[in-house]
Structure formats: C-alpha cells, structure tokens
Design a protein around this motif. Structure first.
Motif, PDB file in Angstrom:
ATOM      1  N   MET A   1      -0.178  -8.429   7.019  1.00  0.00           N
ATOM      2  CA  MET A   1      -0.331  -9.208   7.784  1.00  0.00           C
ATOM      3  C   MET A   1      -1.955  -9.813   6.913  1.00  0.00           C
ATOM      4  O   MET A   1      -2.294 -10.980   6.712  1.00  0.00           O
ATOM      5  CB  MET A   1      -0.759  -9.600   8.863  1.00  0.00           C
ATOM      6  N   VAL A   2      -2.761  -9.146   6.700  1.00  0.00           N
ATOM      7  CA  VAL A   2      -4.294  -9.156   5.574  1.00  0.00           C
ATOM      8  C   VAL A   2      -3.788  -9.328   5.045  1.00  0.00           C
ATOM      9  O   VAL A   2      -4.481 -10.591   4.393  1.00  0.00           O
ATOM     10  CB  VAL A   2      -4.879  -7.531   6.212  1.00  0.00           C
ATOM     11  N   LYS A   3      -2.904  -9.081   4.292  1.00  0.00           N
ATOM     12  CA  LYS A   3      -2.862  -9.303   2.699  1.00  0.00           C
ATOM     13  C   LYS A   3      -2.448 -10.877   2.196  1.00  0.00           C
ATOM     14  O   LYS A   3      -2.847 -11.411   1.974  1.00  0.00           O
ATOM     15  CB  LYS A   3      -1.209  -8.339   2.159  1.00  0.00           C
ATOM     16  N   SER A   4      -1.444 -11.439   3.134  1.00  0.00           N
ATOM     17  CA  SER A   4      -1.088 -12.241   3.967  1.00  0.00           C
ATOM     18  C   SER A   4      -2.432 -13.587   3.924  1.00  0.00           C
ATOM     19  O   SER A   4      -2.971 -15.312   3.231  1.00  0.00           O
ATOM     20  CB  SER A   4       0.089 -13.502   3.937  1.00  0.00           C
ATOM     21  N   ALA A   5      -2.944 -13.396   4.428  1.00  0.00           N
ATOM     22  CA  ALA A   5      -4.527 -14.408   5.549  1.00  0.00           C
ATOM     23  C   ALA A   5      -5.236 -13.627   4.192  1.00  0.00           C
ATOM     24  O   ALA A   5      -5.971 -14.986   3.629  1.00  0.00           O
ATOM     25  CB  ALA A   5      -4.761 -13.396   6.565  1.00  0.00           C
ATOM     26  N   LEU A   6      -5.113 -12.688   2.851  1.00  0.00           N
ATOM     27  CA  LEU A   6      -6.424 -12.656   2.093  1.00  0.00           C
ATOM     28  C   LEU A   6      -5.698 -13.731   0.691  1.00  0.00           C
ATOM     29  O   LEU A   6      -6.992 -14.060   0.792  1.00  0.00           O
ATOM     30  CB  LEU A   6      -6.086 -11.190   1.373  1.00  0.00           C
ATOM     31  N   LEU A   7      -4.638 -13.583   0.889  1.00  0.00           N
ATOM     32  CA  LEU A   7      -3.963 -14.615  -0.247  1.00  0.00           C
ATOM     33  C   LEU A   7      -4.180 -15.722   0.052  1.00  0.00           C
ATOM     34  O   LEU A   7      -5.072 -16.830  -0.683  1.00  0.00           O
ATOM     35  CB  LEU A   7      -3.224 -14.430  -0.218  1.00  0.00           C
ATOM     36  N   LEU A   8      -3.601 -16.371   1.050  1.00  0.00           N
ATOM     37  CA  LEU A   8      -4.428 -17.622   1.933  1.00  0.00           C
ATOM     38  C   LEU A   8      -6.106 -18.143   1.601  1.00  0.00           C
ATOM     39  O   LEU A   8      -6.228 -19.332   1.399  1.00  0.00           O
ATOM     40  CB  LEU A   8      -4.101 -17.791   3.050  1.00  0.00           C
ATOM     41  N   LEU A   9      -6.760 -16.794   2.600  1.00  0.00           N
ATOM     42  CA  LEU A   9      -7.873 -17.718   1.879  1.00  0.00           C
ATOM     43  C   LEU A   9      -9.198 -17.818   0.584  1.00  0.00           C
ATOM     44  O   LEU A   9      -9.588 -18.547   0.480  1.00  0.00           O
ATOM     45  CB  LEU A   9      -8.978 -16.370   2.192  1.00  0.00           C
ATOM     46  N   THR A  10      -8.201 -16.629  -0.645  1.00  0.00           N
ATOM     47  CA  THR A  10      -8.645 -17.362  -2.139  1.00  0.00           C
ATOM     48  C   THR A  10      -8.198 -18.452  -2.452  1.00  0.00           C
ATOM     49  O   THR A  10      -8.236 -18.960  -3.029  1.00  0.00           O
ATOM     50  CB  THR A  10      -7.733 -15.316  -2.257  1.00  0.00           C
ATOM     51  N   LEU A  11      -6.326 -18.734  -2.449  1.00  0.00           N
ATOM     52  CA  LEU A  11      -6.058 -19.522  -2.372  1.00  0.00           C
ATOM     53  C   LEU A  11      -6.497 -21.005  -2.209  1.00  0.00           C
ATOM     54  O   LEU A  11      -7.121 -22.275  -2.535  1.00  0.00           O
ATOM     55  CB  LEU A  11      -4.531 -19.468  -2.877  1.00  0.00           C
TER      56      LEU A  11
ATOM     57  N   THR B   1       7.462 -18.218   8.380  1.00  0.00           N
ATOM     58  CA  THR B   1       8.043 -16.658   8.430  1.00  0.00           C
ATOM     59  C   THR B   1       7.840 -15.398   8.031  1.00  0.00           C
ATOM     60  O   THR B   1       7.291 -14.167   8.359  1.00  0.00           O
ATOM     61  CB  THR B   1       9.989 -16.533   8.303  1.00  0.00           C
ATOM     62  N   THR B   2       6.420 -15.404   7.192  1.00  0.00           N
ATOM     63  CA  THR B   2       6.351 -14.644   6.780  1.00  0.00           C
ATOM     64  C   THR B   2       4.966 -15.010   6.609  1.00  0.00           C
ATOM     65  O   THR B   2       3.787 -13.762   6.291  1.00  0.00           O
ATOM     66  CB  THR B   2       6.527 -14.665   4.692  1.00  0.00           C
ATOM     67  N   GLY B   3       4.417 -16.350   6.320  1.00  0.00           N
ATOM     68  CA  GLY B   3       3.248 -17.033   6.525  1.00  0.00           C
ATOM     69  C   GLY B   3       2.537 -16.577   4.976  1.00  0.00           C
ATOM     70  O   GLY B   3       0.710 -17.075   4.823  1.00  0.00           O
ATOM     71  N   VAL B   4       3.417 -16.373   4.655  1.00  0.00           N
ATOM     72  CA  VAL B   4       2.746 -16.541   2.344  1.00  0.00           C
ATOM     73  C   VAL B   4       2.539 -18.038   2.375  1.00  0.00           C
ATOM     74  O   VAL B   4       3.100 -18.561   2.731  1.00  0.00           O
ATOM     75  CB  VAL B   4       3.731 -15.751   1.307  1.00  0.00           C
TER      76      VAL B   4
ATOM     77  N   TYR C   1       3.131 -25.223 -13.104  1.00  0.00           N
ATOM     78  CA  TYR C   1       2.177 -22.890 -12.499  1.00  0.00           C
ATOM     79  C   TYR C   1       2.566 -23.228 -11.274  1.00  0.00           C
ATOM     80  O   TYR C   1       3.089 -23.782 -10.701  1.00  0.00           O
ATOM     81  CB  TYR C   1       0.856 -22.941 -12.294  1.00  0.00           C
ATOM     82  N   GLU C   2       2.467 -22.109 -10.490  1.00  0.00           N
ATOM     83  CA  GLU C   2       3.111 -21.778  -9.285  1.00  0.00           C
ATOM     84  C   GLU C   2       2.418 -20.180  -8.645  1.00  0.00           C
ATOM     85  O   GLU C   2       1.953 -19.328 -10.217  1.00  0.00           O
ATOM     86  CB  GLU C   2       4.279 -21.715  -9.423  1.00  0.00           C
ATOM     87  N   ALA C   3       1.795 -20.480  -7.611  1.00  0.00           N
ATOM     88  CA  ALA C   3       1.515 -19.070  -7.128  1.00  0.00           C
ATOM     89  C   ALA C   3       2.089 -18.624  -5.560  1.00  0.00           C
ATOM     90  O   ALA C   3       2.017 -19.352  -5.019  1.00  0.00           O
ATOM     91  CB  ALA C   3      -0.297 -19.680  -7.336  1.00  0.00           C
ATOM     92  N   ASP C   4       1.788 -17.492  -5.364  1.00  0.00           N
ATOM     93  CA  ASP C   4       2.672 -17.012  -3.852  1.00  0.00           C
ATOM     94  C   ASP C   4       2.042 -15.046  -4.121  1.00  0.00           C
ATOM     95  O   ASP C   4       1.302 -14.909  -4.862  1.00  0.00           O
ATOM     96  CB  ASP C   4       4.479 -17.576  -4.148  1.00  0.00           C
ATOM     97  N   GLU C   5       2.844 -14.571  -3.865  1.00  0.00           N
ATOM     98  CA  GLU C   5       1.964 -13.133  -2.930  1.00  0.00           C
ATOM     99  C   GLU C   5       2.491 -12.423  -4.291  1.00  0.00           C
ATOM    100  O   GLU C   5       1.464 -11.230  -4.298  1.00  0.00           O
ATOM    101  CB  GLU C   5       3.032 -12.631  -1.906  1.00  0.00           C
ATOM    102  N   ASN C   6       3.137 -12.581  -5.025  1.00  0.00           N
ATOM    103  CA  ASN C   6       3.190 -12.554  -6.353  1.00  0.00           C
ATOM    104  C   ASN C   6       2.095 -12.891  -7.407  1.00  0.00           C
ATOM    105  O   ASN C   6       1.884 -12.566  -8.623  1.00  0.00           O
ATOM    106  CB  ASN C   6       4.292 -12.340  -7.296  1.00  0.00           C
ATOM    107  N   GLY C   7       1.298 -14.051  -7.144  1.00  0.00           N
ATOM    108  CA  GLY C   7      -0.075 -14.286  -8.155  1.00  0.00           C
ATOM    109  C   GLY C   7      -0.015 -15.651  -8.658  1.00  0.00           C
ATOM    110  O   GLY C   7       1.152 -16.120  -7.962  1.00  0.00           O
TER     111      GLY C   7
END
Length: 126
Positions: free
Chosen positions: A1-11, A61-64, A85-91
């Motif tokens: 969950m922390v990882k998803s929040a960090l990704l959301l903030l970064t994107l 479902t994942t918050g990603v 391009y595309e970006a998700d939990e895999n960069g």
C-alpha cells in the motif's frame, strides 16, 4: 500500500512538473486538464508543435495508478516524432511496436503543392 501511494505521488508530481501551466504560457495552442475520483486526463499542444496526451487511472482493487499516453515533437529540420508510453507498478515504458524496439515514429512532413509543375500534379491523378 505504501508502494502504491508513493507511485501515485511520484506520477502525479511528474505530470504536474511536465505539463504546461494553464493560462500562464502564450506558447500554448490547446490545454486540457481533467481530474476526477479515479484518475486524470490531460493534453496540450504548443505553437512549436509539441503535443502530449496522457490518461491515468487508479485501479480500485490494488490502488495502483496506470498511466498511458503519448507525446510528439518537431525537430529543427521539421521532422515530427511520436512516442507512446505506459507506466504502472513496473515503471515507465515506451510501448513496443511490431518489429521495433520502441514505438518512436517519424511522421511524414506535410506536402505542399506550391512549386510543383502542373504536369506533376496531373500525373498523380492518373
């Protein structure tokens, strides 16, 4: 969950930094920025031919955050290039085209009839 929040903030920060500011640039031809509860969409076109369109959606479902989009630009010699391009939990990834490493396309220059002889133009129509 922390990882998803960090990704959301970064994107989100990357989208804000990379996008032109609405109304503050006389170089903009078109600008759109729509945010809603499950994501966002933005696009712009500048006078020098830079163009970008991007959509981000939050997977419930994942918050990603899953982002897809494209940008294009003109080089000093007038060629136009586009990158999807595309970006998700895999960069971040440029989308691959069939038989190519990444999808960077040179778009054809507009053809002007100015300066062409009439016989050349008539030969094109048969």
């Amino acid at each position: 969950m922390v990882k998803s929040a960090l990704l959301l903030l970064t994107l989100g920060a990357a989208a804000v930094i990379a996008a032109p500011i609405d109304g503050e640039s006389d170089e903009l031809v078109r600008y759109e920025n729509i945010q809603n509860s499950d994501g966002y969409k933005f696009s712009y076109l500048t006078k020098d031919g830079q163009e970008r369109e991007e959509t981000g959606r939050i997977d419930p479902t994942t918050g990603v955050v899953r982002v897809s989009g494209w940008y294009s630009y003109r080089t000093s010699n007038g060629d136009t290039y586009r990158v999807d391009y595309e970006a998700d939990e895999n960069g971040y990834r440029a989308k691959e085209a069939e038989g190519a490493v990444i999808s960077i396309q040179a778009l054809p220059k507009p053809v002007s009839a100015q300066g062409l002889k009439e016989t050349v133009l008539l030969s094109l129509v048969g």
